[in-house]
Design an enzyme around this catalytic site. Structure first.
Site, PDB file in Angstrom:
ATOM      1  N   HIS A 102       0.803  -1.040   0.009  1.00  0.00           N
ATOM      2  CA  HIS A 102       0.011  -0.111  -0.049  1.00  0.00           C
ATOM      3  C   HIS A 102       0.893   1.172  -0.007  1.00  0.00           C
ATOM      4  O   HIS A 102       2.086   1.143   0.402  1.00  0.00           O
ATOM      5  CB  HIS A 102      -0.936   0.330   1.166  1.00  0.00           C
ATOM      6  N   ASP A 105       2.369   1.955   3.400  1.00  0.00           N
ATOM      7  CA  ASP A 105       3.177   0.965   3.933  1.00  0.00           C
ATOM      8  C   ASP A 105       4.698   1.361   3.870  1.00  0.00           C
ATOM      9  O   ASP A 105       5.710   1.118   4.490  1.00  0.00           O
ATOM     10  CB  ASP A 105       3.328  -0.411   3.218  1.00  0.00           C
ATOM     11  N   GLU A 269      -9.116 -13.692  -1.007  1.00  0.00           N
ATOM     12  CA  GLU A 269      -8.483 -14.088  -0.056  1.00  0.00           C
ATOM     13  C   GLU A 269      -8.982 -15.312   1.035  1.00  0.00           C
ATOM     14  O   GLU A 269     -10.226 -15.251   1.040  1.00  0.00           O
ATOM     15  CB  GLU A 269      -8.391 -12.762   0.871  1.00  0.00           C
TER      16      GLU A 269
HETATM   17  C1  XLS Z   1      -7.778  -6.866   4.536  1.00  0.00           C
HETATM   18  C2  XLS Z   1      -7.378  -6.834   3.154  1.00  0.00           C
HETATM   19  C3  XLS Z   1      -6.304  -5.991   2.884  1.00  0.00           C
HETATM   20  C4  XLS Z   1      -5.820  -5.963   1.381  1.00  0.00           C
HETATM   21  C5  XLS Z   1      -5.184  -4.784   0.929  1.00  0.00           C
HETATM   22  O1  XLS Z   1      -8.507  -7.679   5.211  1.00  0.00           O
HETATM   23  O2  XLS Z   1      -6.906  -8.311   3.304  1.00  0.00           O
HETATM   24  O3  XLS Z   1      -4.867  -6.570   3.617  1.00  0.00           O
HETATM   25  O4  XLS Z   1      -5.172  -7.163   0.968  1.00  0.00           O
HETATM   26  O5  XLS Z   1      -5.640  -3.625   1.246  1.00  0.00           O
HETATM   27 NI    NI Z   2      -5.909  -9.156   1.329  1.00  0.00          NI
HETATM   28 NI    NI Z   3      -7.945  -9.761   4.703  1.00  0.00          NI
END
Ligand code: XLS
Ligand code: NI
Ligand code: NI
Length: 395
Positions: A102, A105, A269
């Site tokens: 990000h 970051d 994810e």
């Molecule tokens: C949060 C998300 C975040 C994204 C990127 O739950 O997983 O980490 O991957 O902003």
């Molecule tokens: Ni994520």
């Molecule tokens: Ni996440």
């Protein structure tokens, strides 16, 4: 620049019987699985935020890990550079070829966006040097539009025109940085794009505004030479009670509704899938059959904890089902970003290495098992016995 992970040399593959804790038991980068080296199936990435920034703070307590990496003060450009040094040393030692980031970051955010942007230019120059030295690449970039208090009511779905413009400016810069670093993708994770109550929410207008922001991003990205994929990373909740990008099916419907489907894919994810009441495999399949399986945030939740614990994956069964989908889909255009963090008491530099060894080995074993499942003929034999057609074969 001093060595941060001192005493740890490059992590090698030593096989399942090895008792060396600093060795891979299953991840053998060059080993051929179903016609391709393992590393081609598993383009691993390091998430800047969890690995180099997060230091263990949770709702109940402060940092437990020292992530200064030798800098005299955290939150400075000296610290930002120390993180670059530590990150590239870390990735080189683990044989990780990609990273994700990000904007906030990689530098401390200043009050004035122009100052932040100048810092971003400086740090990405430094990152580029390191990338050239090591051959490490950028998987994807993104703008953090959820941490700063200005985004308390969302970015694309905010009720403030000023905040909306700020979000647009941040995306513009993050896209420029992603292009500068050669990133393959650009992610939208809408952590605060959602609502707490519908009594004060114009859902239609908010979704149209999110789509408008994404359209502008696509137009600008293409104009400045971004040829990669934009990703939506679905998540049903947390921090919002209800998030608009609930799951892959919802996000894909949204993209089609607003004519964004050609430029976007999914970044799935694992822990978000389970929060949505799905399996990881379900989310991958929904994405794949819609031609939108792009990239993966590799982590896992804890079935006893109902939130995004972002643990390093160790569930080989889940990893096998994931790799089954990935193989059937012909691989990923993106990669496997470890959006994963160590548990709070795992606070040493060695623990950072262990977390990645665990995650990489889990997916490597998952790949081996998925390939066996496909190649050993058991599934087709069963299908023949029962007189059914395997859906995946019929495709
Ligand atoms: C949060 C998300 C975040 C994204 C990127 O739950 O997983 O980490 O991957 O902003
Ligand atoms: Ni994520
Ligand atoms: Ni996440």
């Amino acid at each position: 620049m001093s060595e941060i992970f001192s005493g740890i040399s490059k992590i090698a593959y030593e096989g399942a019987k090895s008792t060396n804790t600093f060795a891979f038991k299953f991840y053998d980068a060059e080993k051929i699985v179903m016609g391709k080296p393992m590393k081609d199936y598993l383009p691993f990435a390091m998430a800047w935020w969890h690995n180099l920034c997060a230091a263990g703070t949770d709702m109940f307590g402060r940092d437990t890990a020292d992530k200064a990496f030798g800098a005299s003060e955290k939150g400075t450009m000296e610290h930002a550079k120390a993180k670059v040094d530590a990150g590239f040393e870390f990735m080189s030692k683990l044989g990780i070829e990609y990273f994700c980031f990000h904007d906030v970051d990689i530098v401390p955010e200043a009050d004035d966006i122009n100052v932040t942007n100048a810092r971003l230019d400086e740090i990405t120059d430094y990152m580029l040097e390191k990338m050239k030295e090591t051959g490490i690449k950028c998987l994807w970039g993104t703008a953090n539009m959820f941490s700063n208090p200005r985004f308390m009511n969302g970015a694309g779905s905010t009720n403030s025109a000023e905040v909306y413009c700020f979000a647009a400016a941040q995306i513009k810069k993050a896209l420029e940085l992603t292009v500068k670093l050669g990133g393959k993708g650009y992610v939208f994770w809408g952590g605060r794009e959602g609502y707490e109550t519908l009594l004060n929410t114009d859902m239609k207008f908010e979704q149209e505004n999110i789509a408008r922001l994404m359209k502008m991003a696509v137009e600008y990205g293409r104009k400045i030479g971004f040829t990669g994929d934009f990703y939506i990373e679905p998540k049903p909740k947390e921090p919002m009670k209800h998030q608009y990008d609930f799951d892959a099916a919802t996000a894909i419907g949204f993209l089609r509704q607003y004519g964004l489907e050609k430029d976007f894919k999914m970044n799935i994810e694992a822990n978000h899938a389970t929060l949505a009441g799905h399996t990881f495999q379900h989310e991958l399949r929904v994405s794949a059959i819609n031609g939108m399986l792009g990239s993966i945030d590799a982590n896992q939740g804890d079935y006893l904890l109902g939130w995004d614990t972002d643990e390093f994956p160790f569930d080989v069964y889940e990893a096998t089902m994931c790799m089954y989908e990935v193989i059937k889909a012909g691989g990923l255009t993106g990669g496997f970003n470890f959006d994963a963090k160590n548990r709070r008491p795992s606070n040493t530099a060695e623990d950072m290495v262990y977390g990645f060894i665990l995650g990489m080995d889990t997916f490597a074993l998952g790949l081996i098992k998925a390939a066996e499942l496909i190649e050993d003929g058991t599934l087709p034999a069963l299908a023949e016995y029962y007189g059914v057609t395997l859906v995946t074969d019929a495709e």
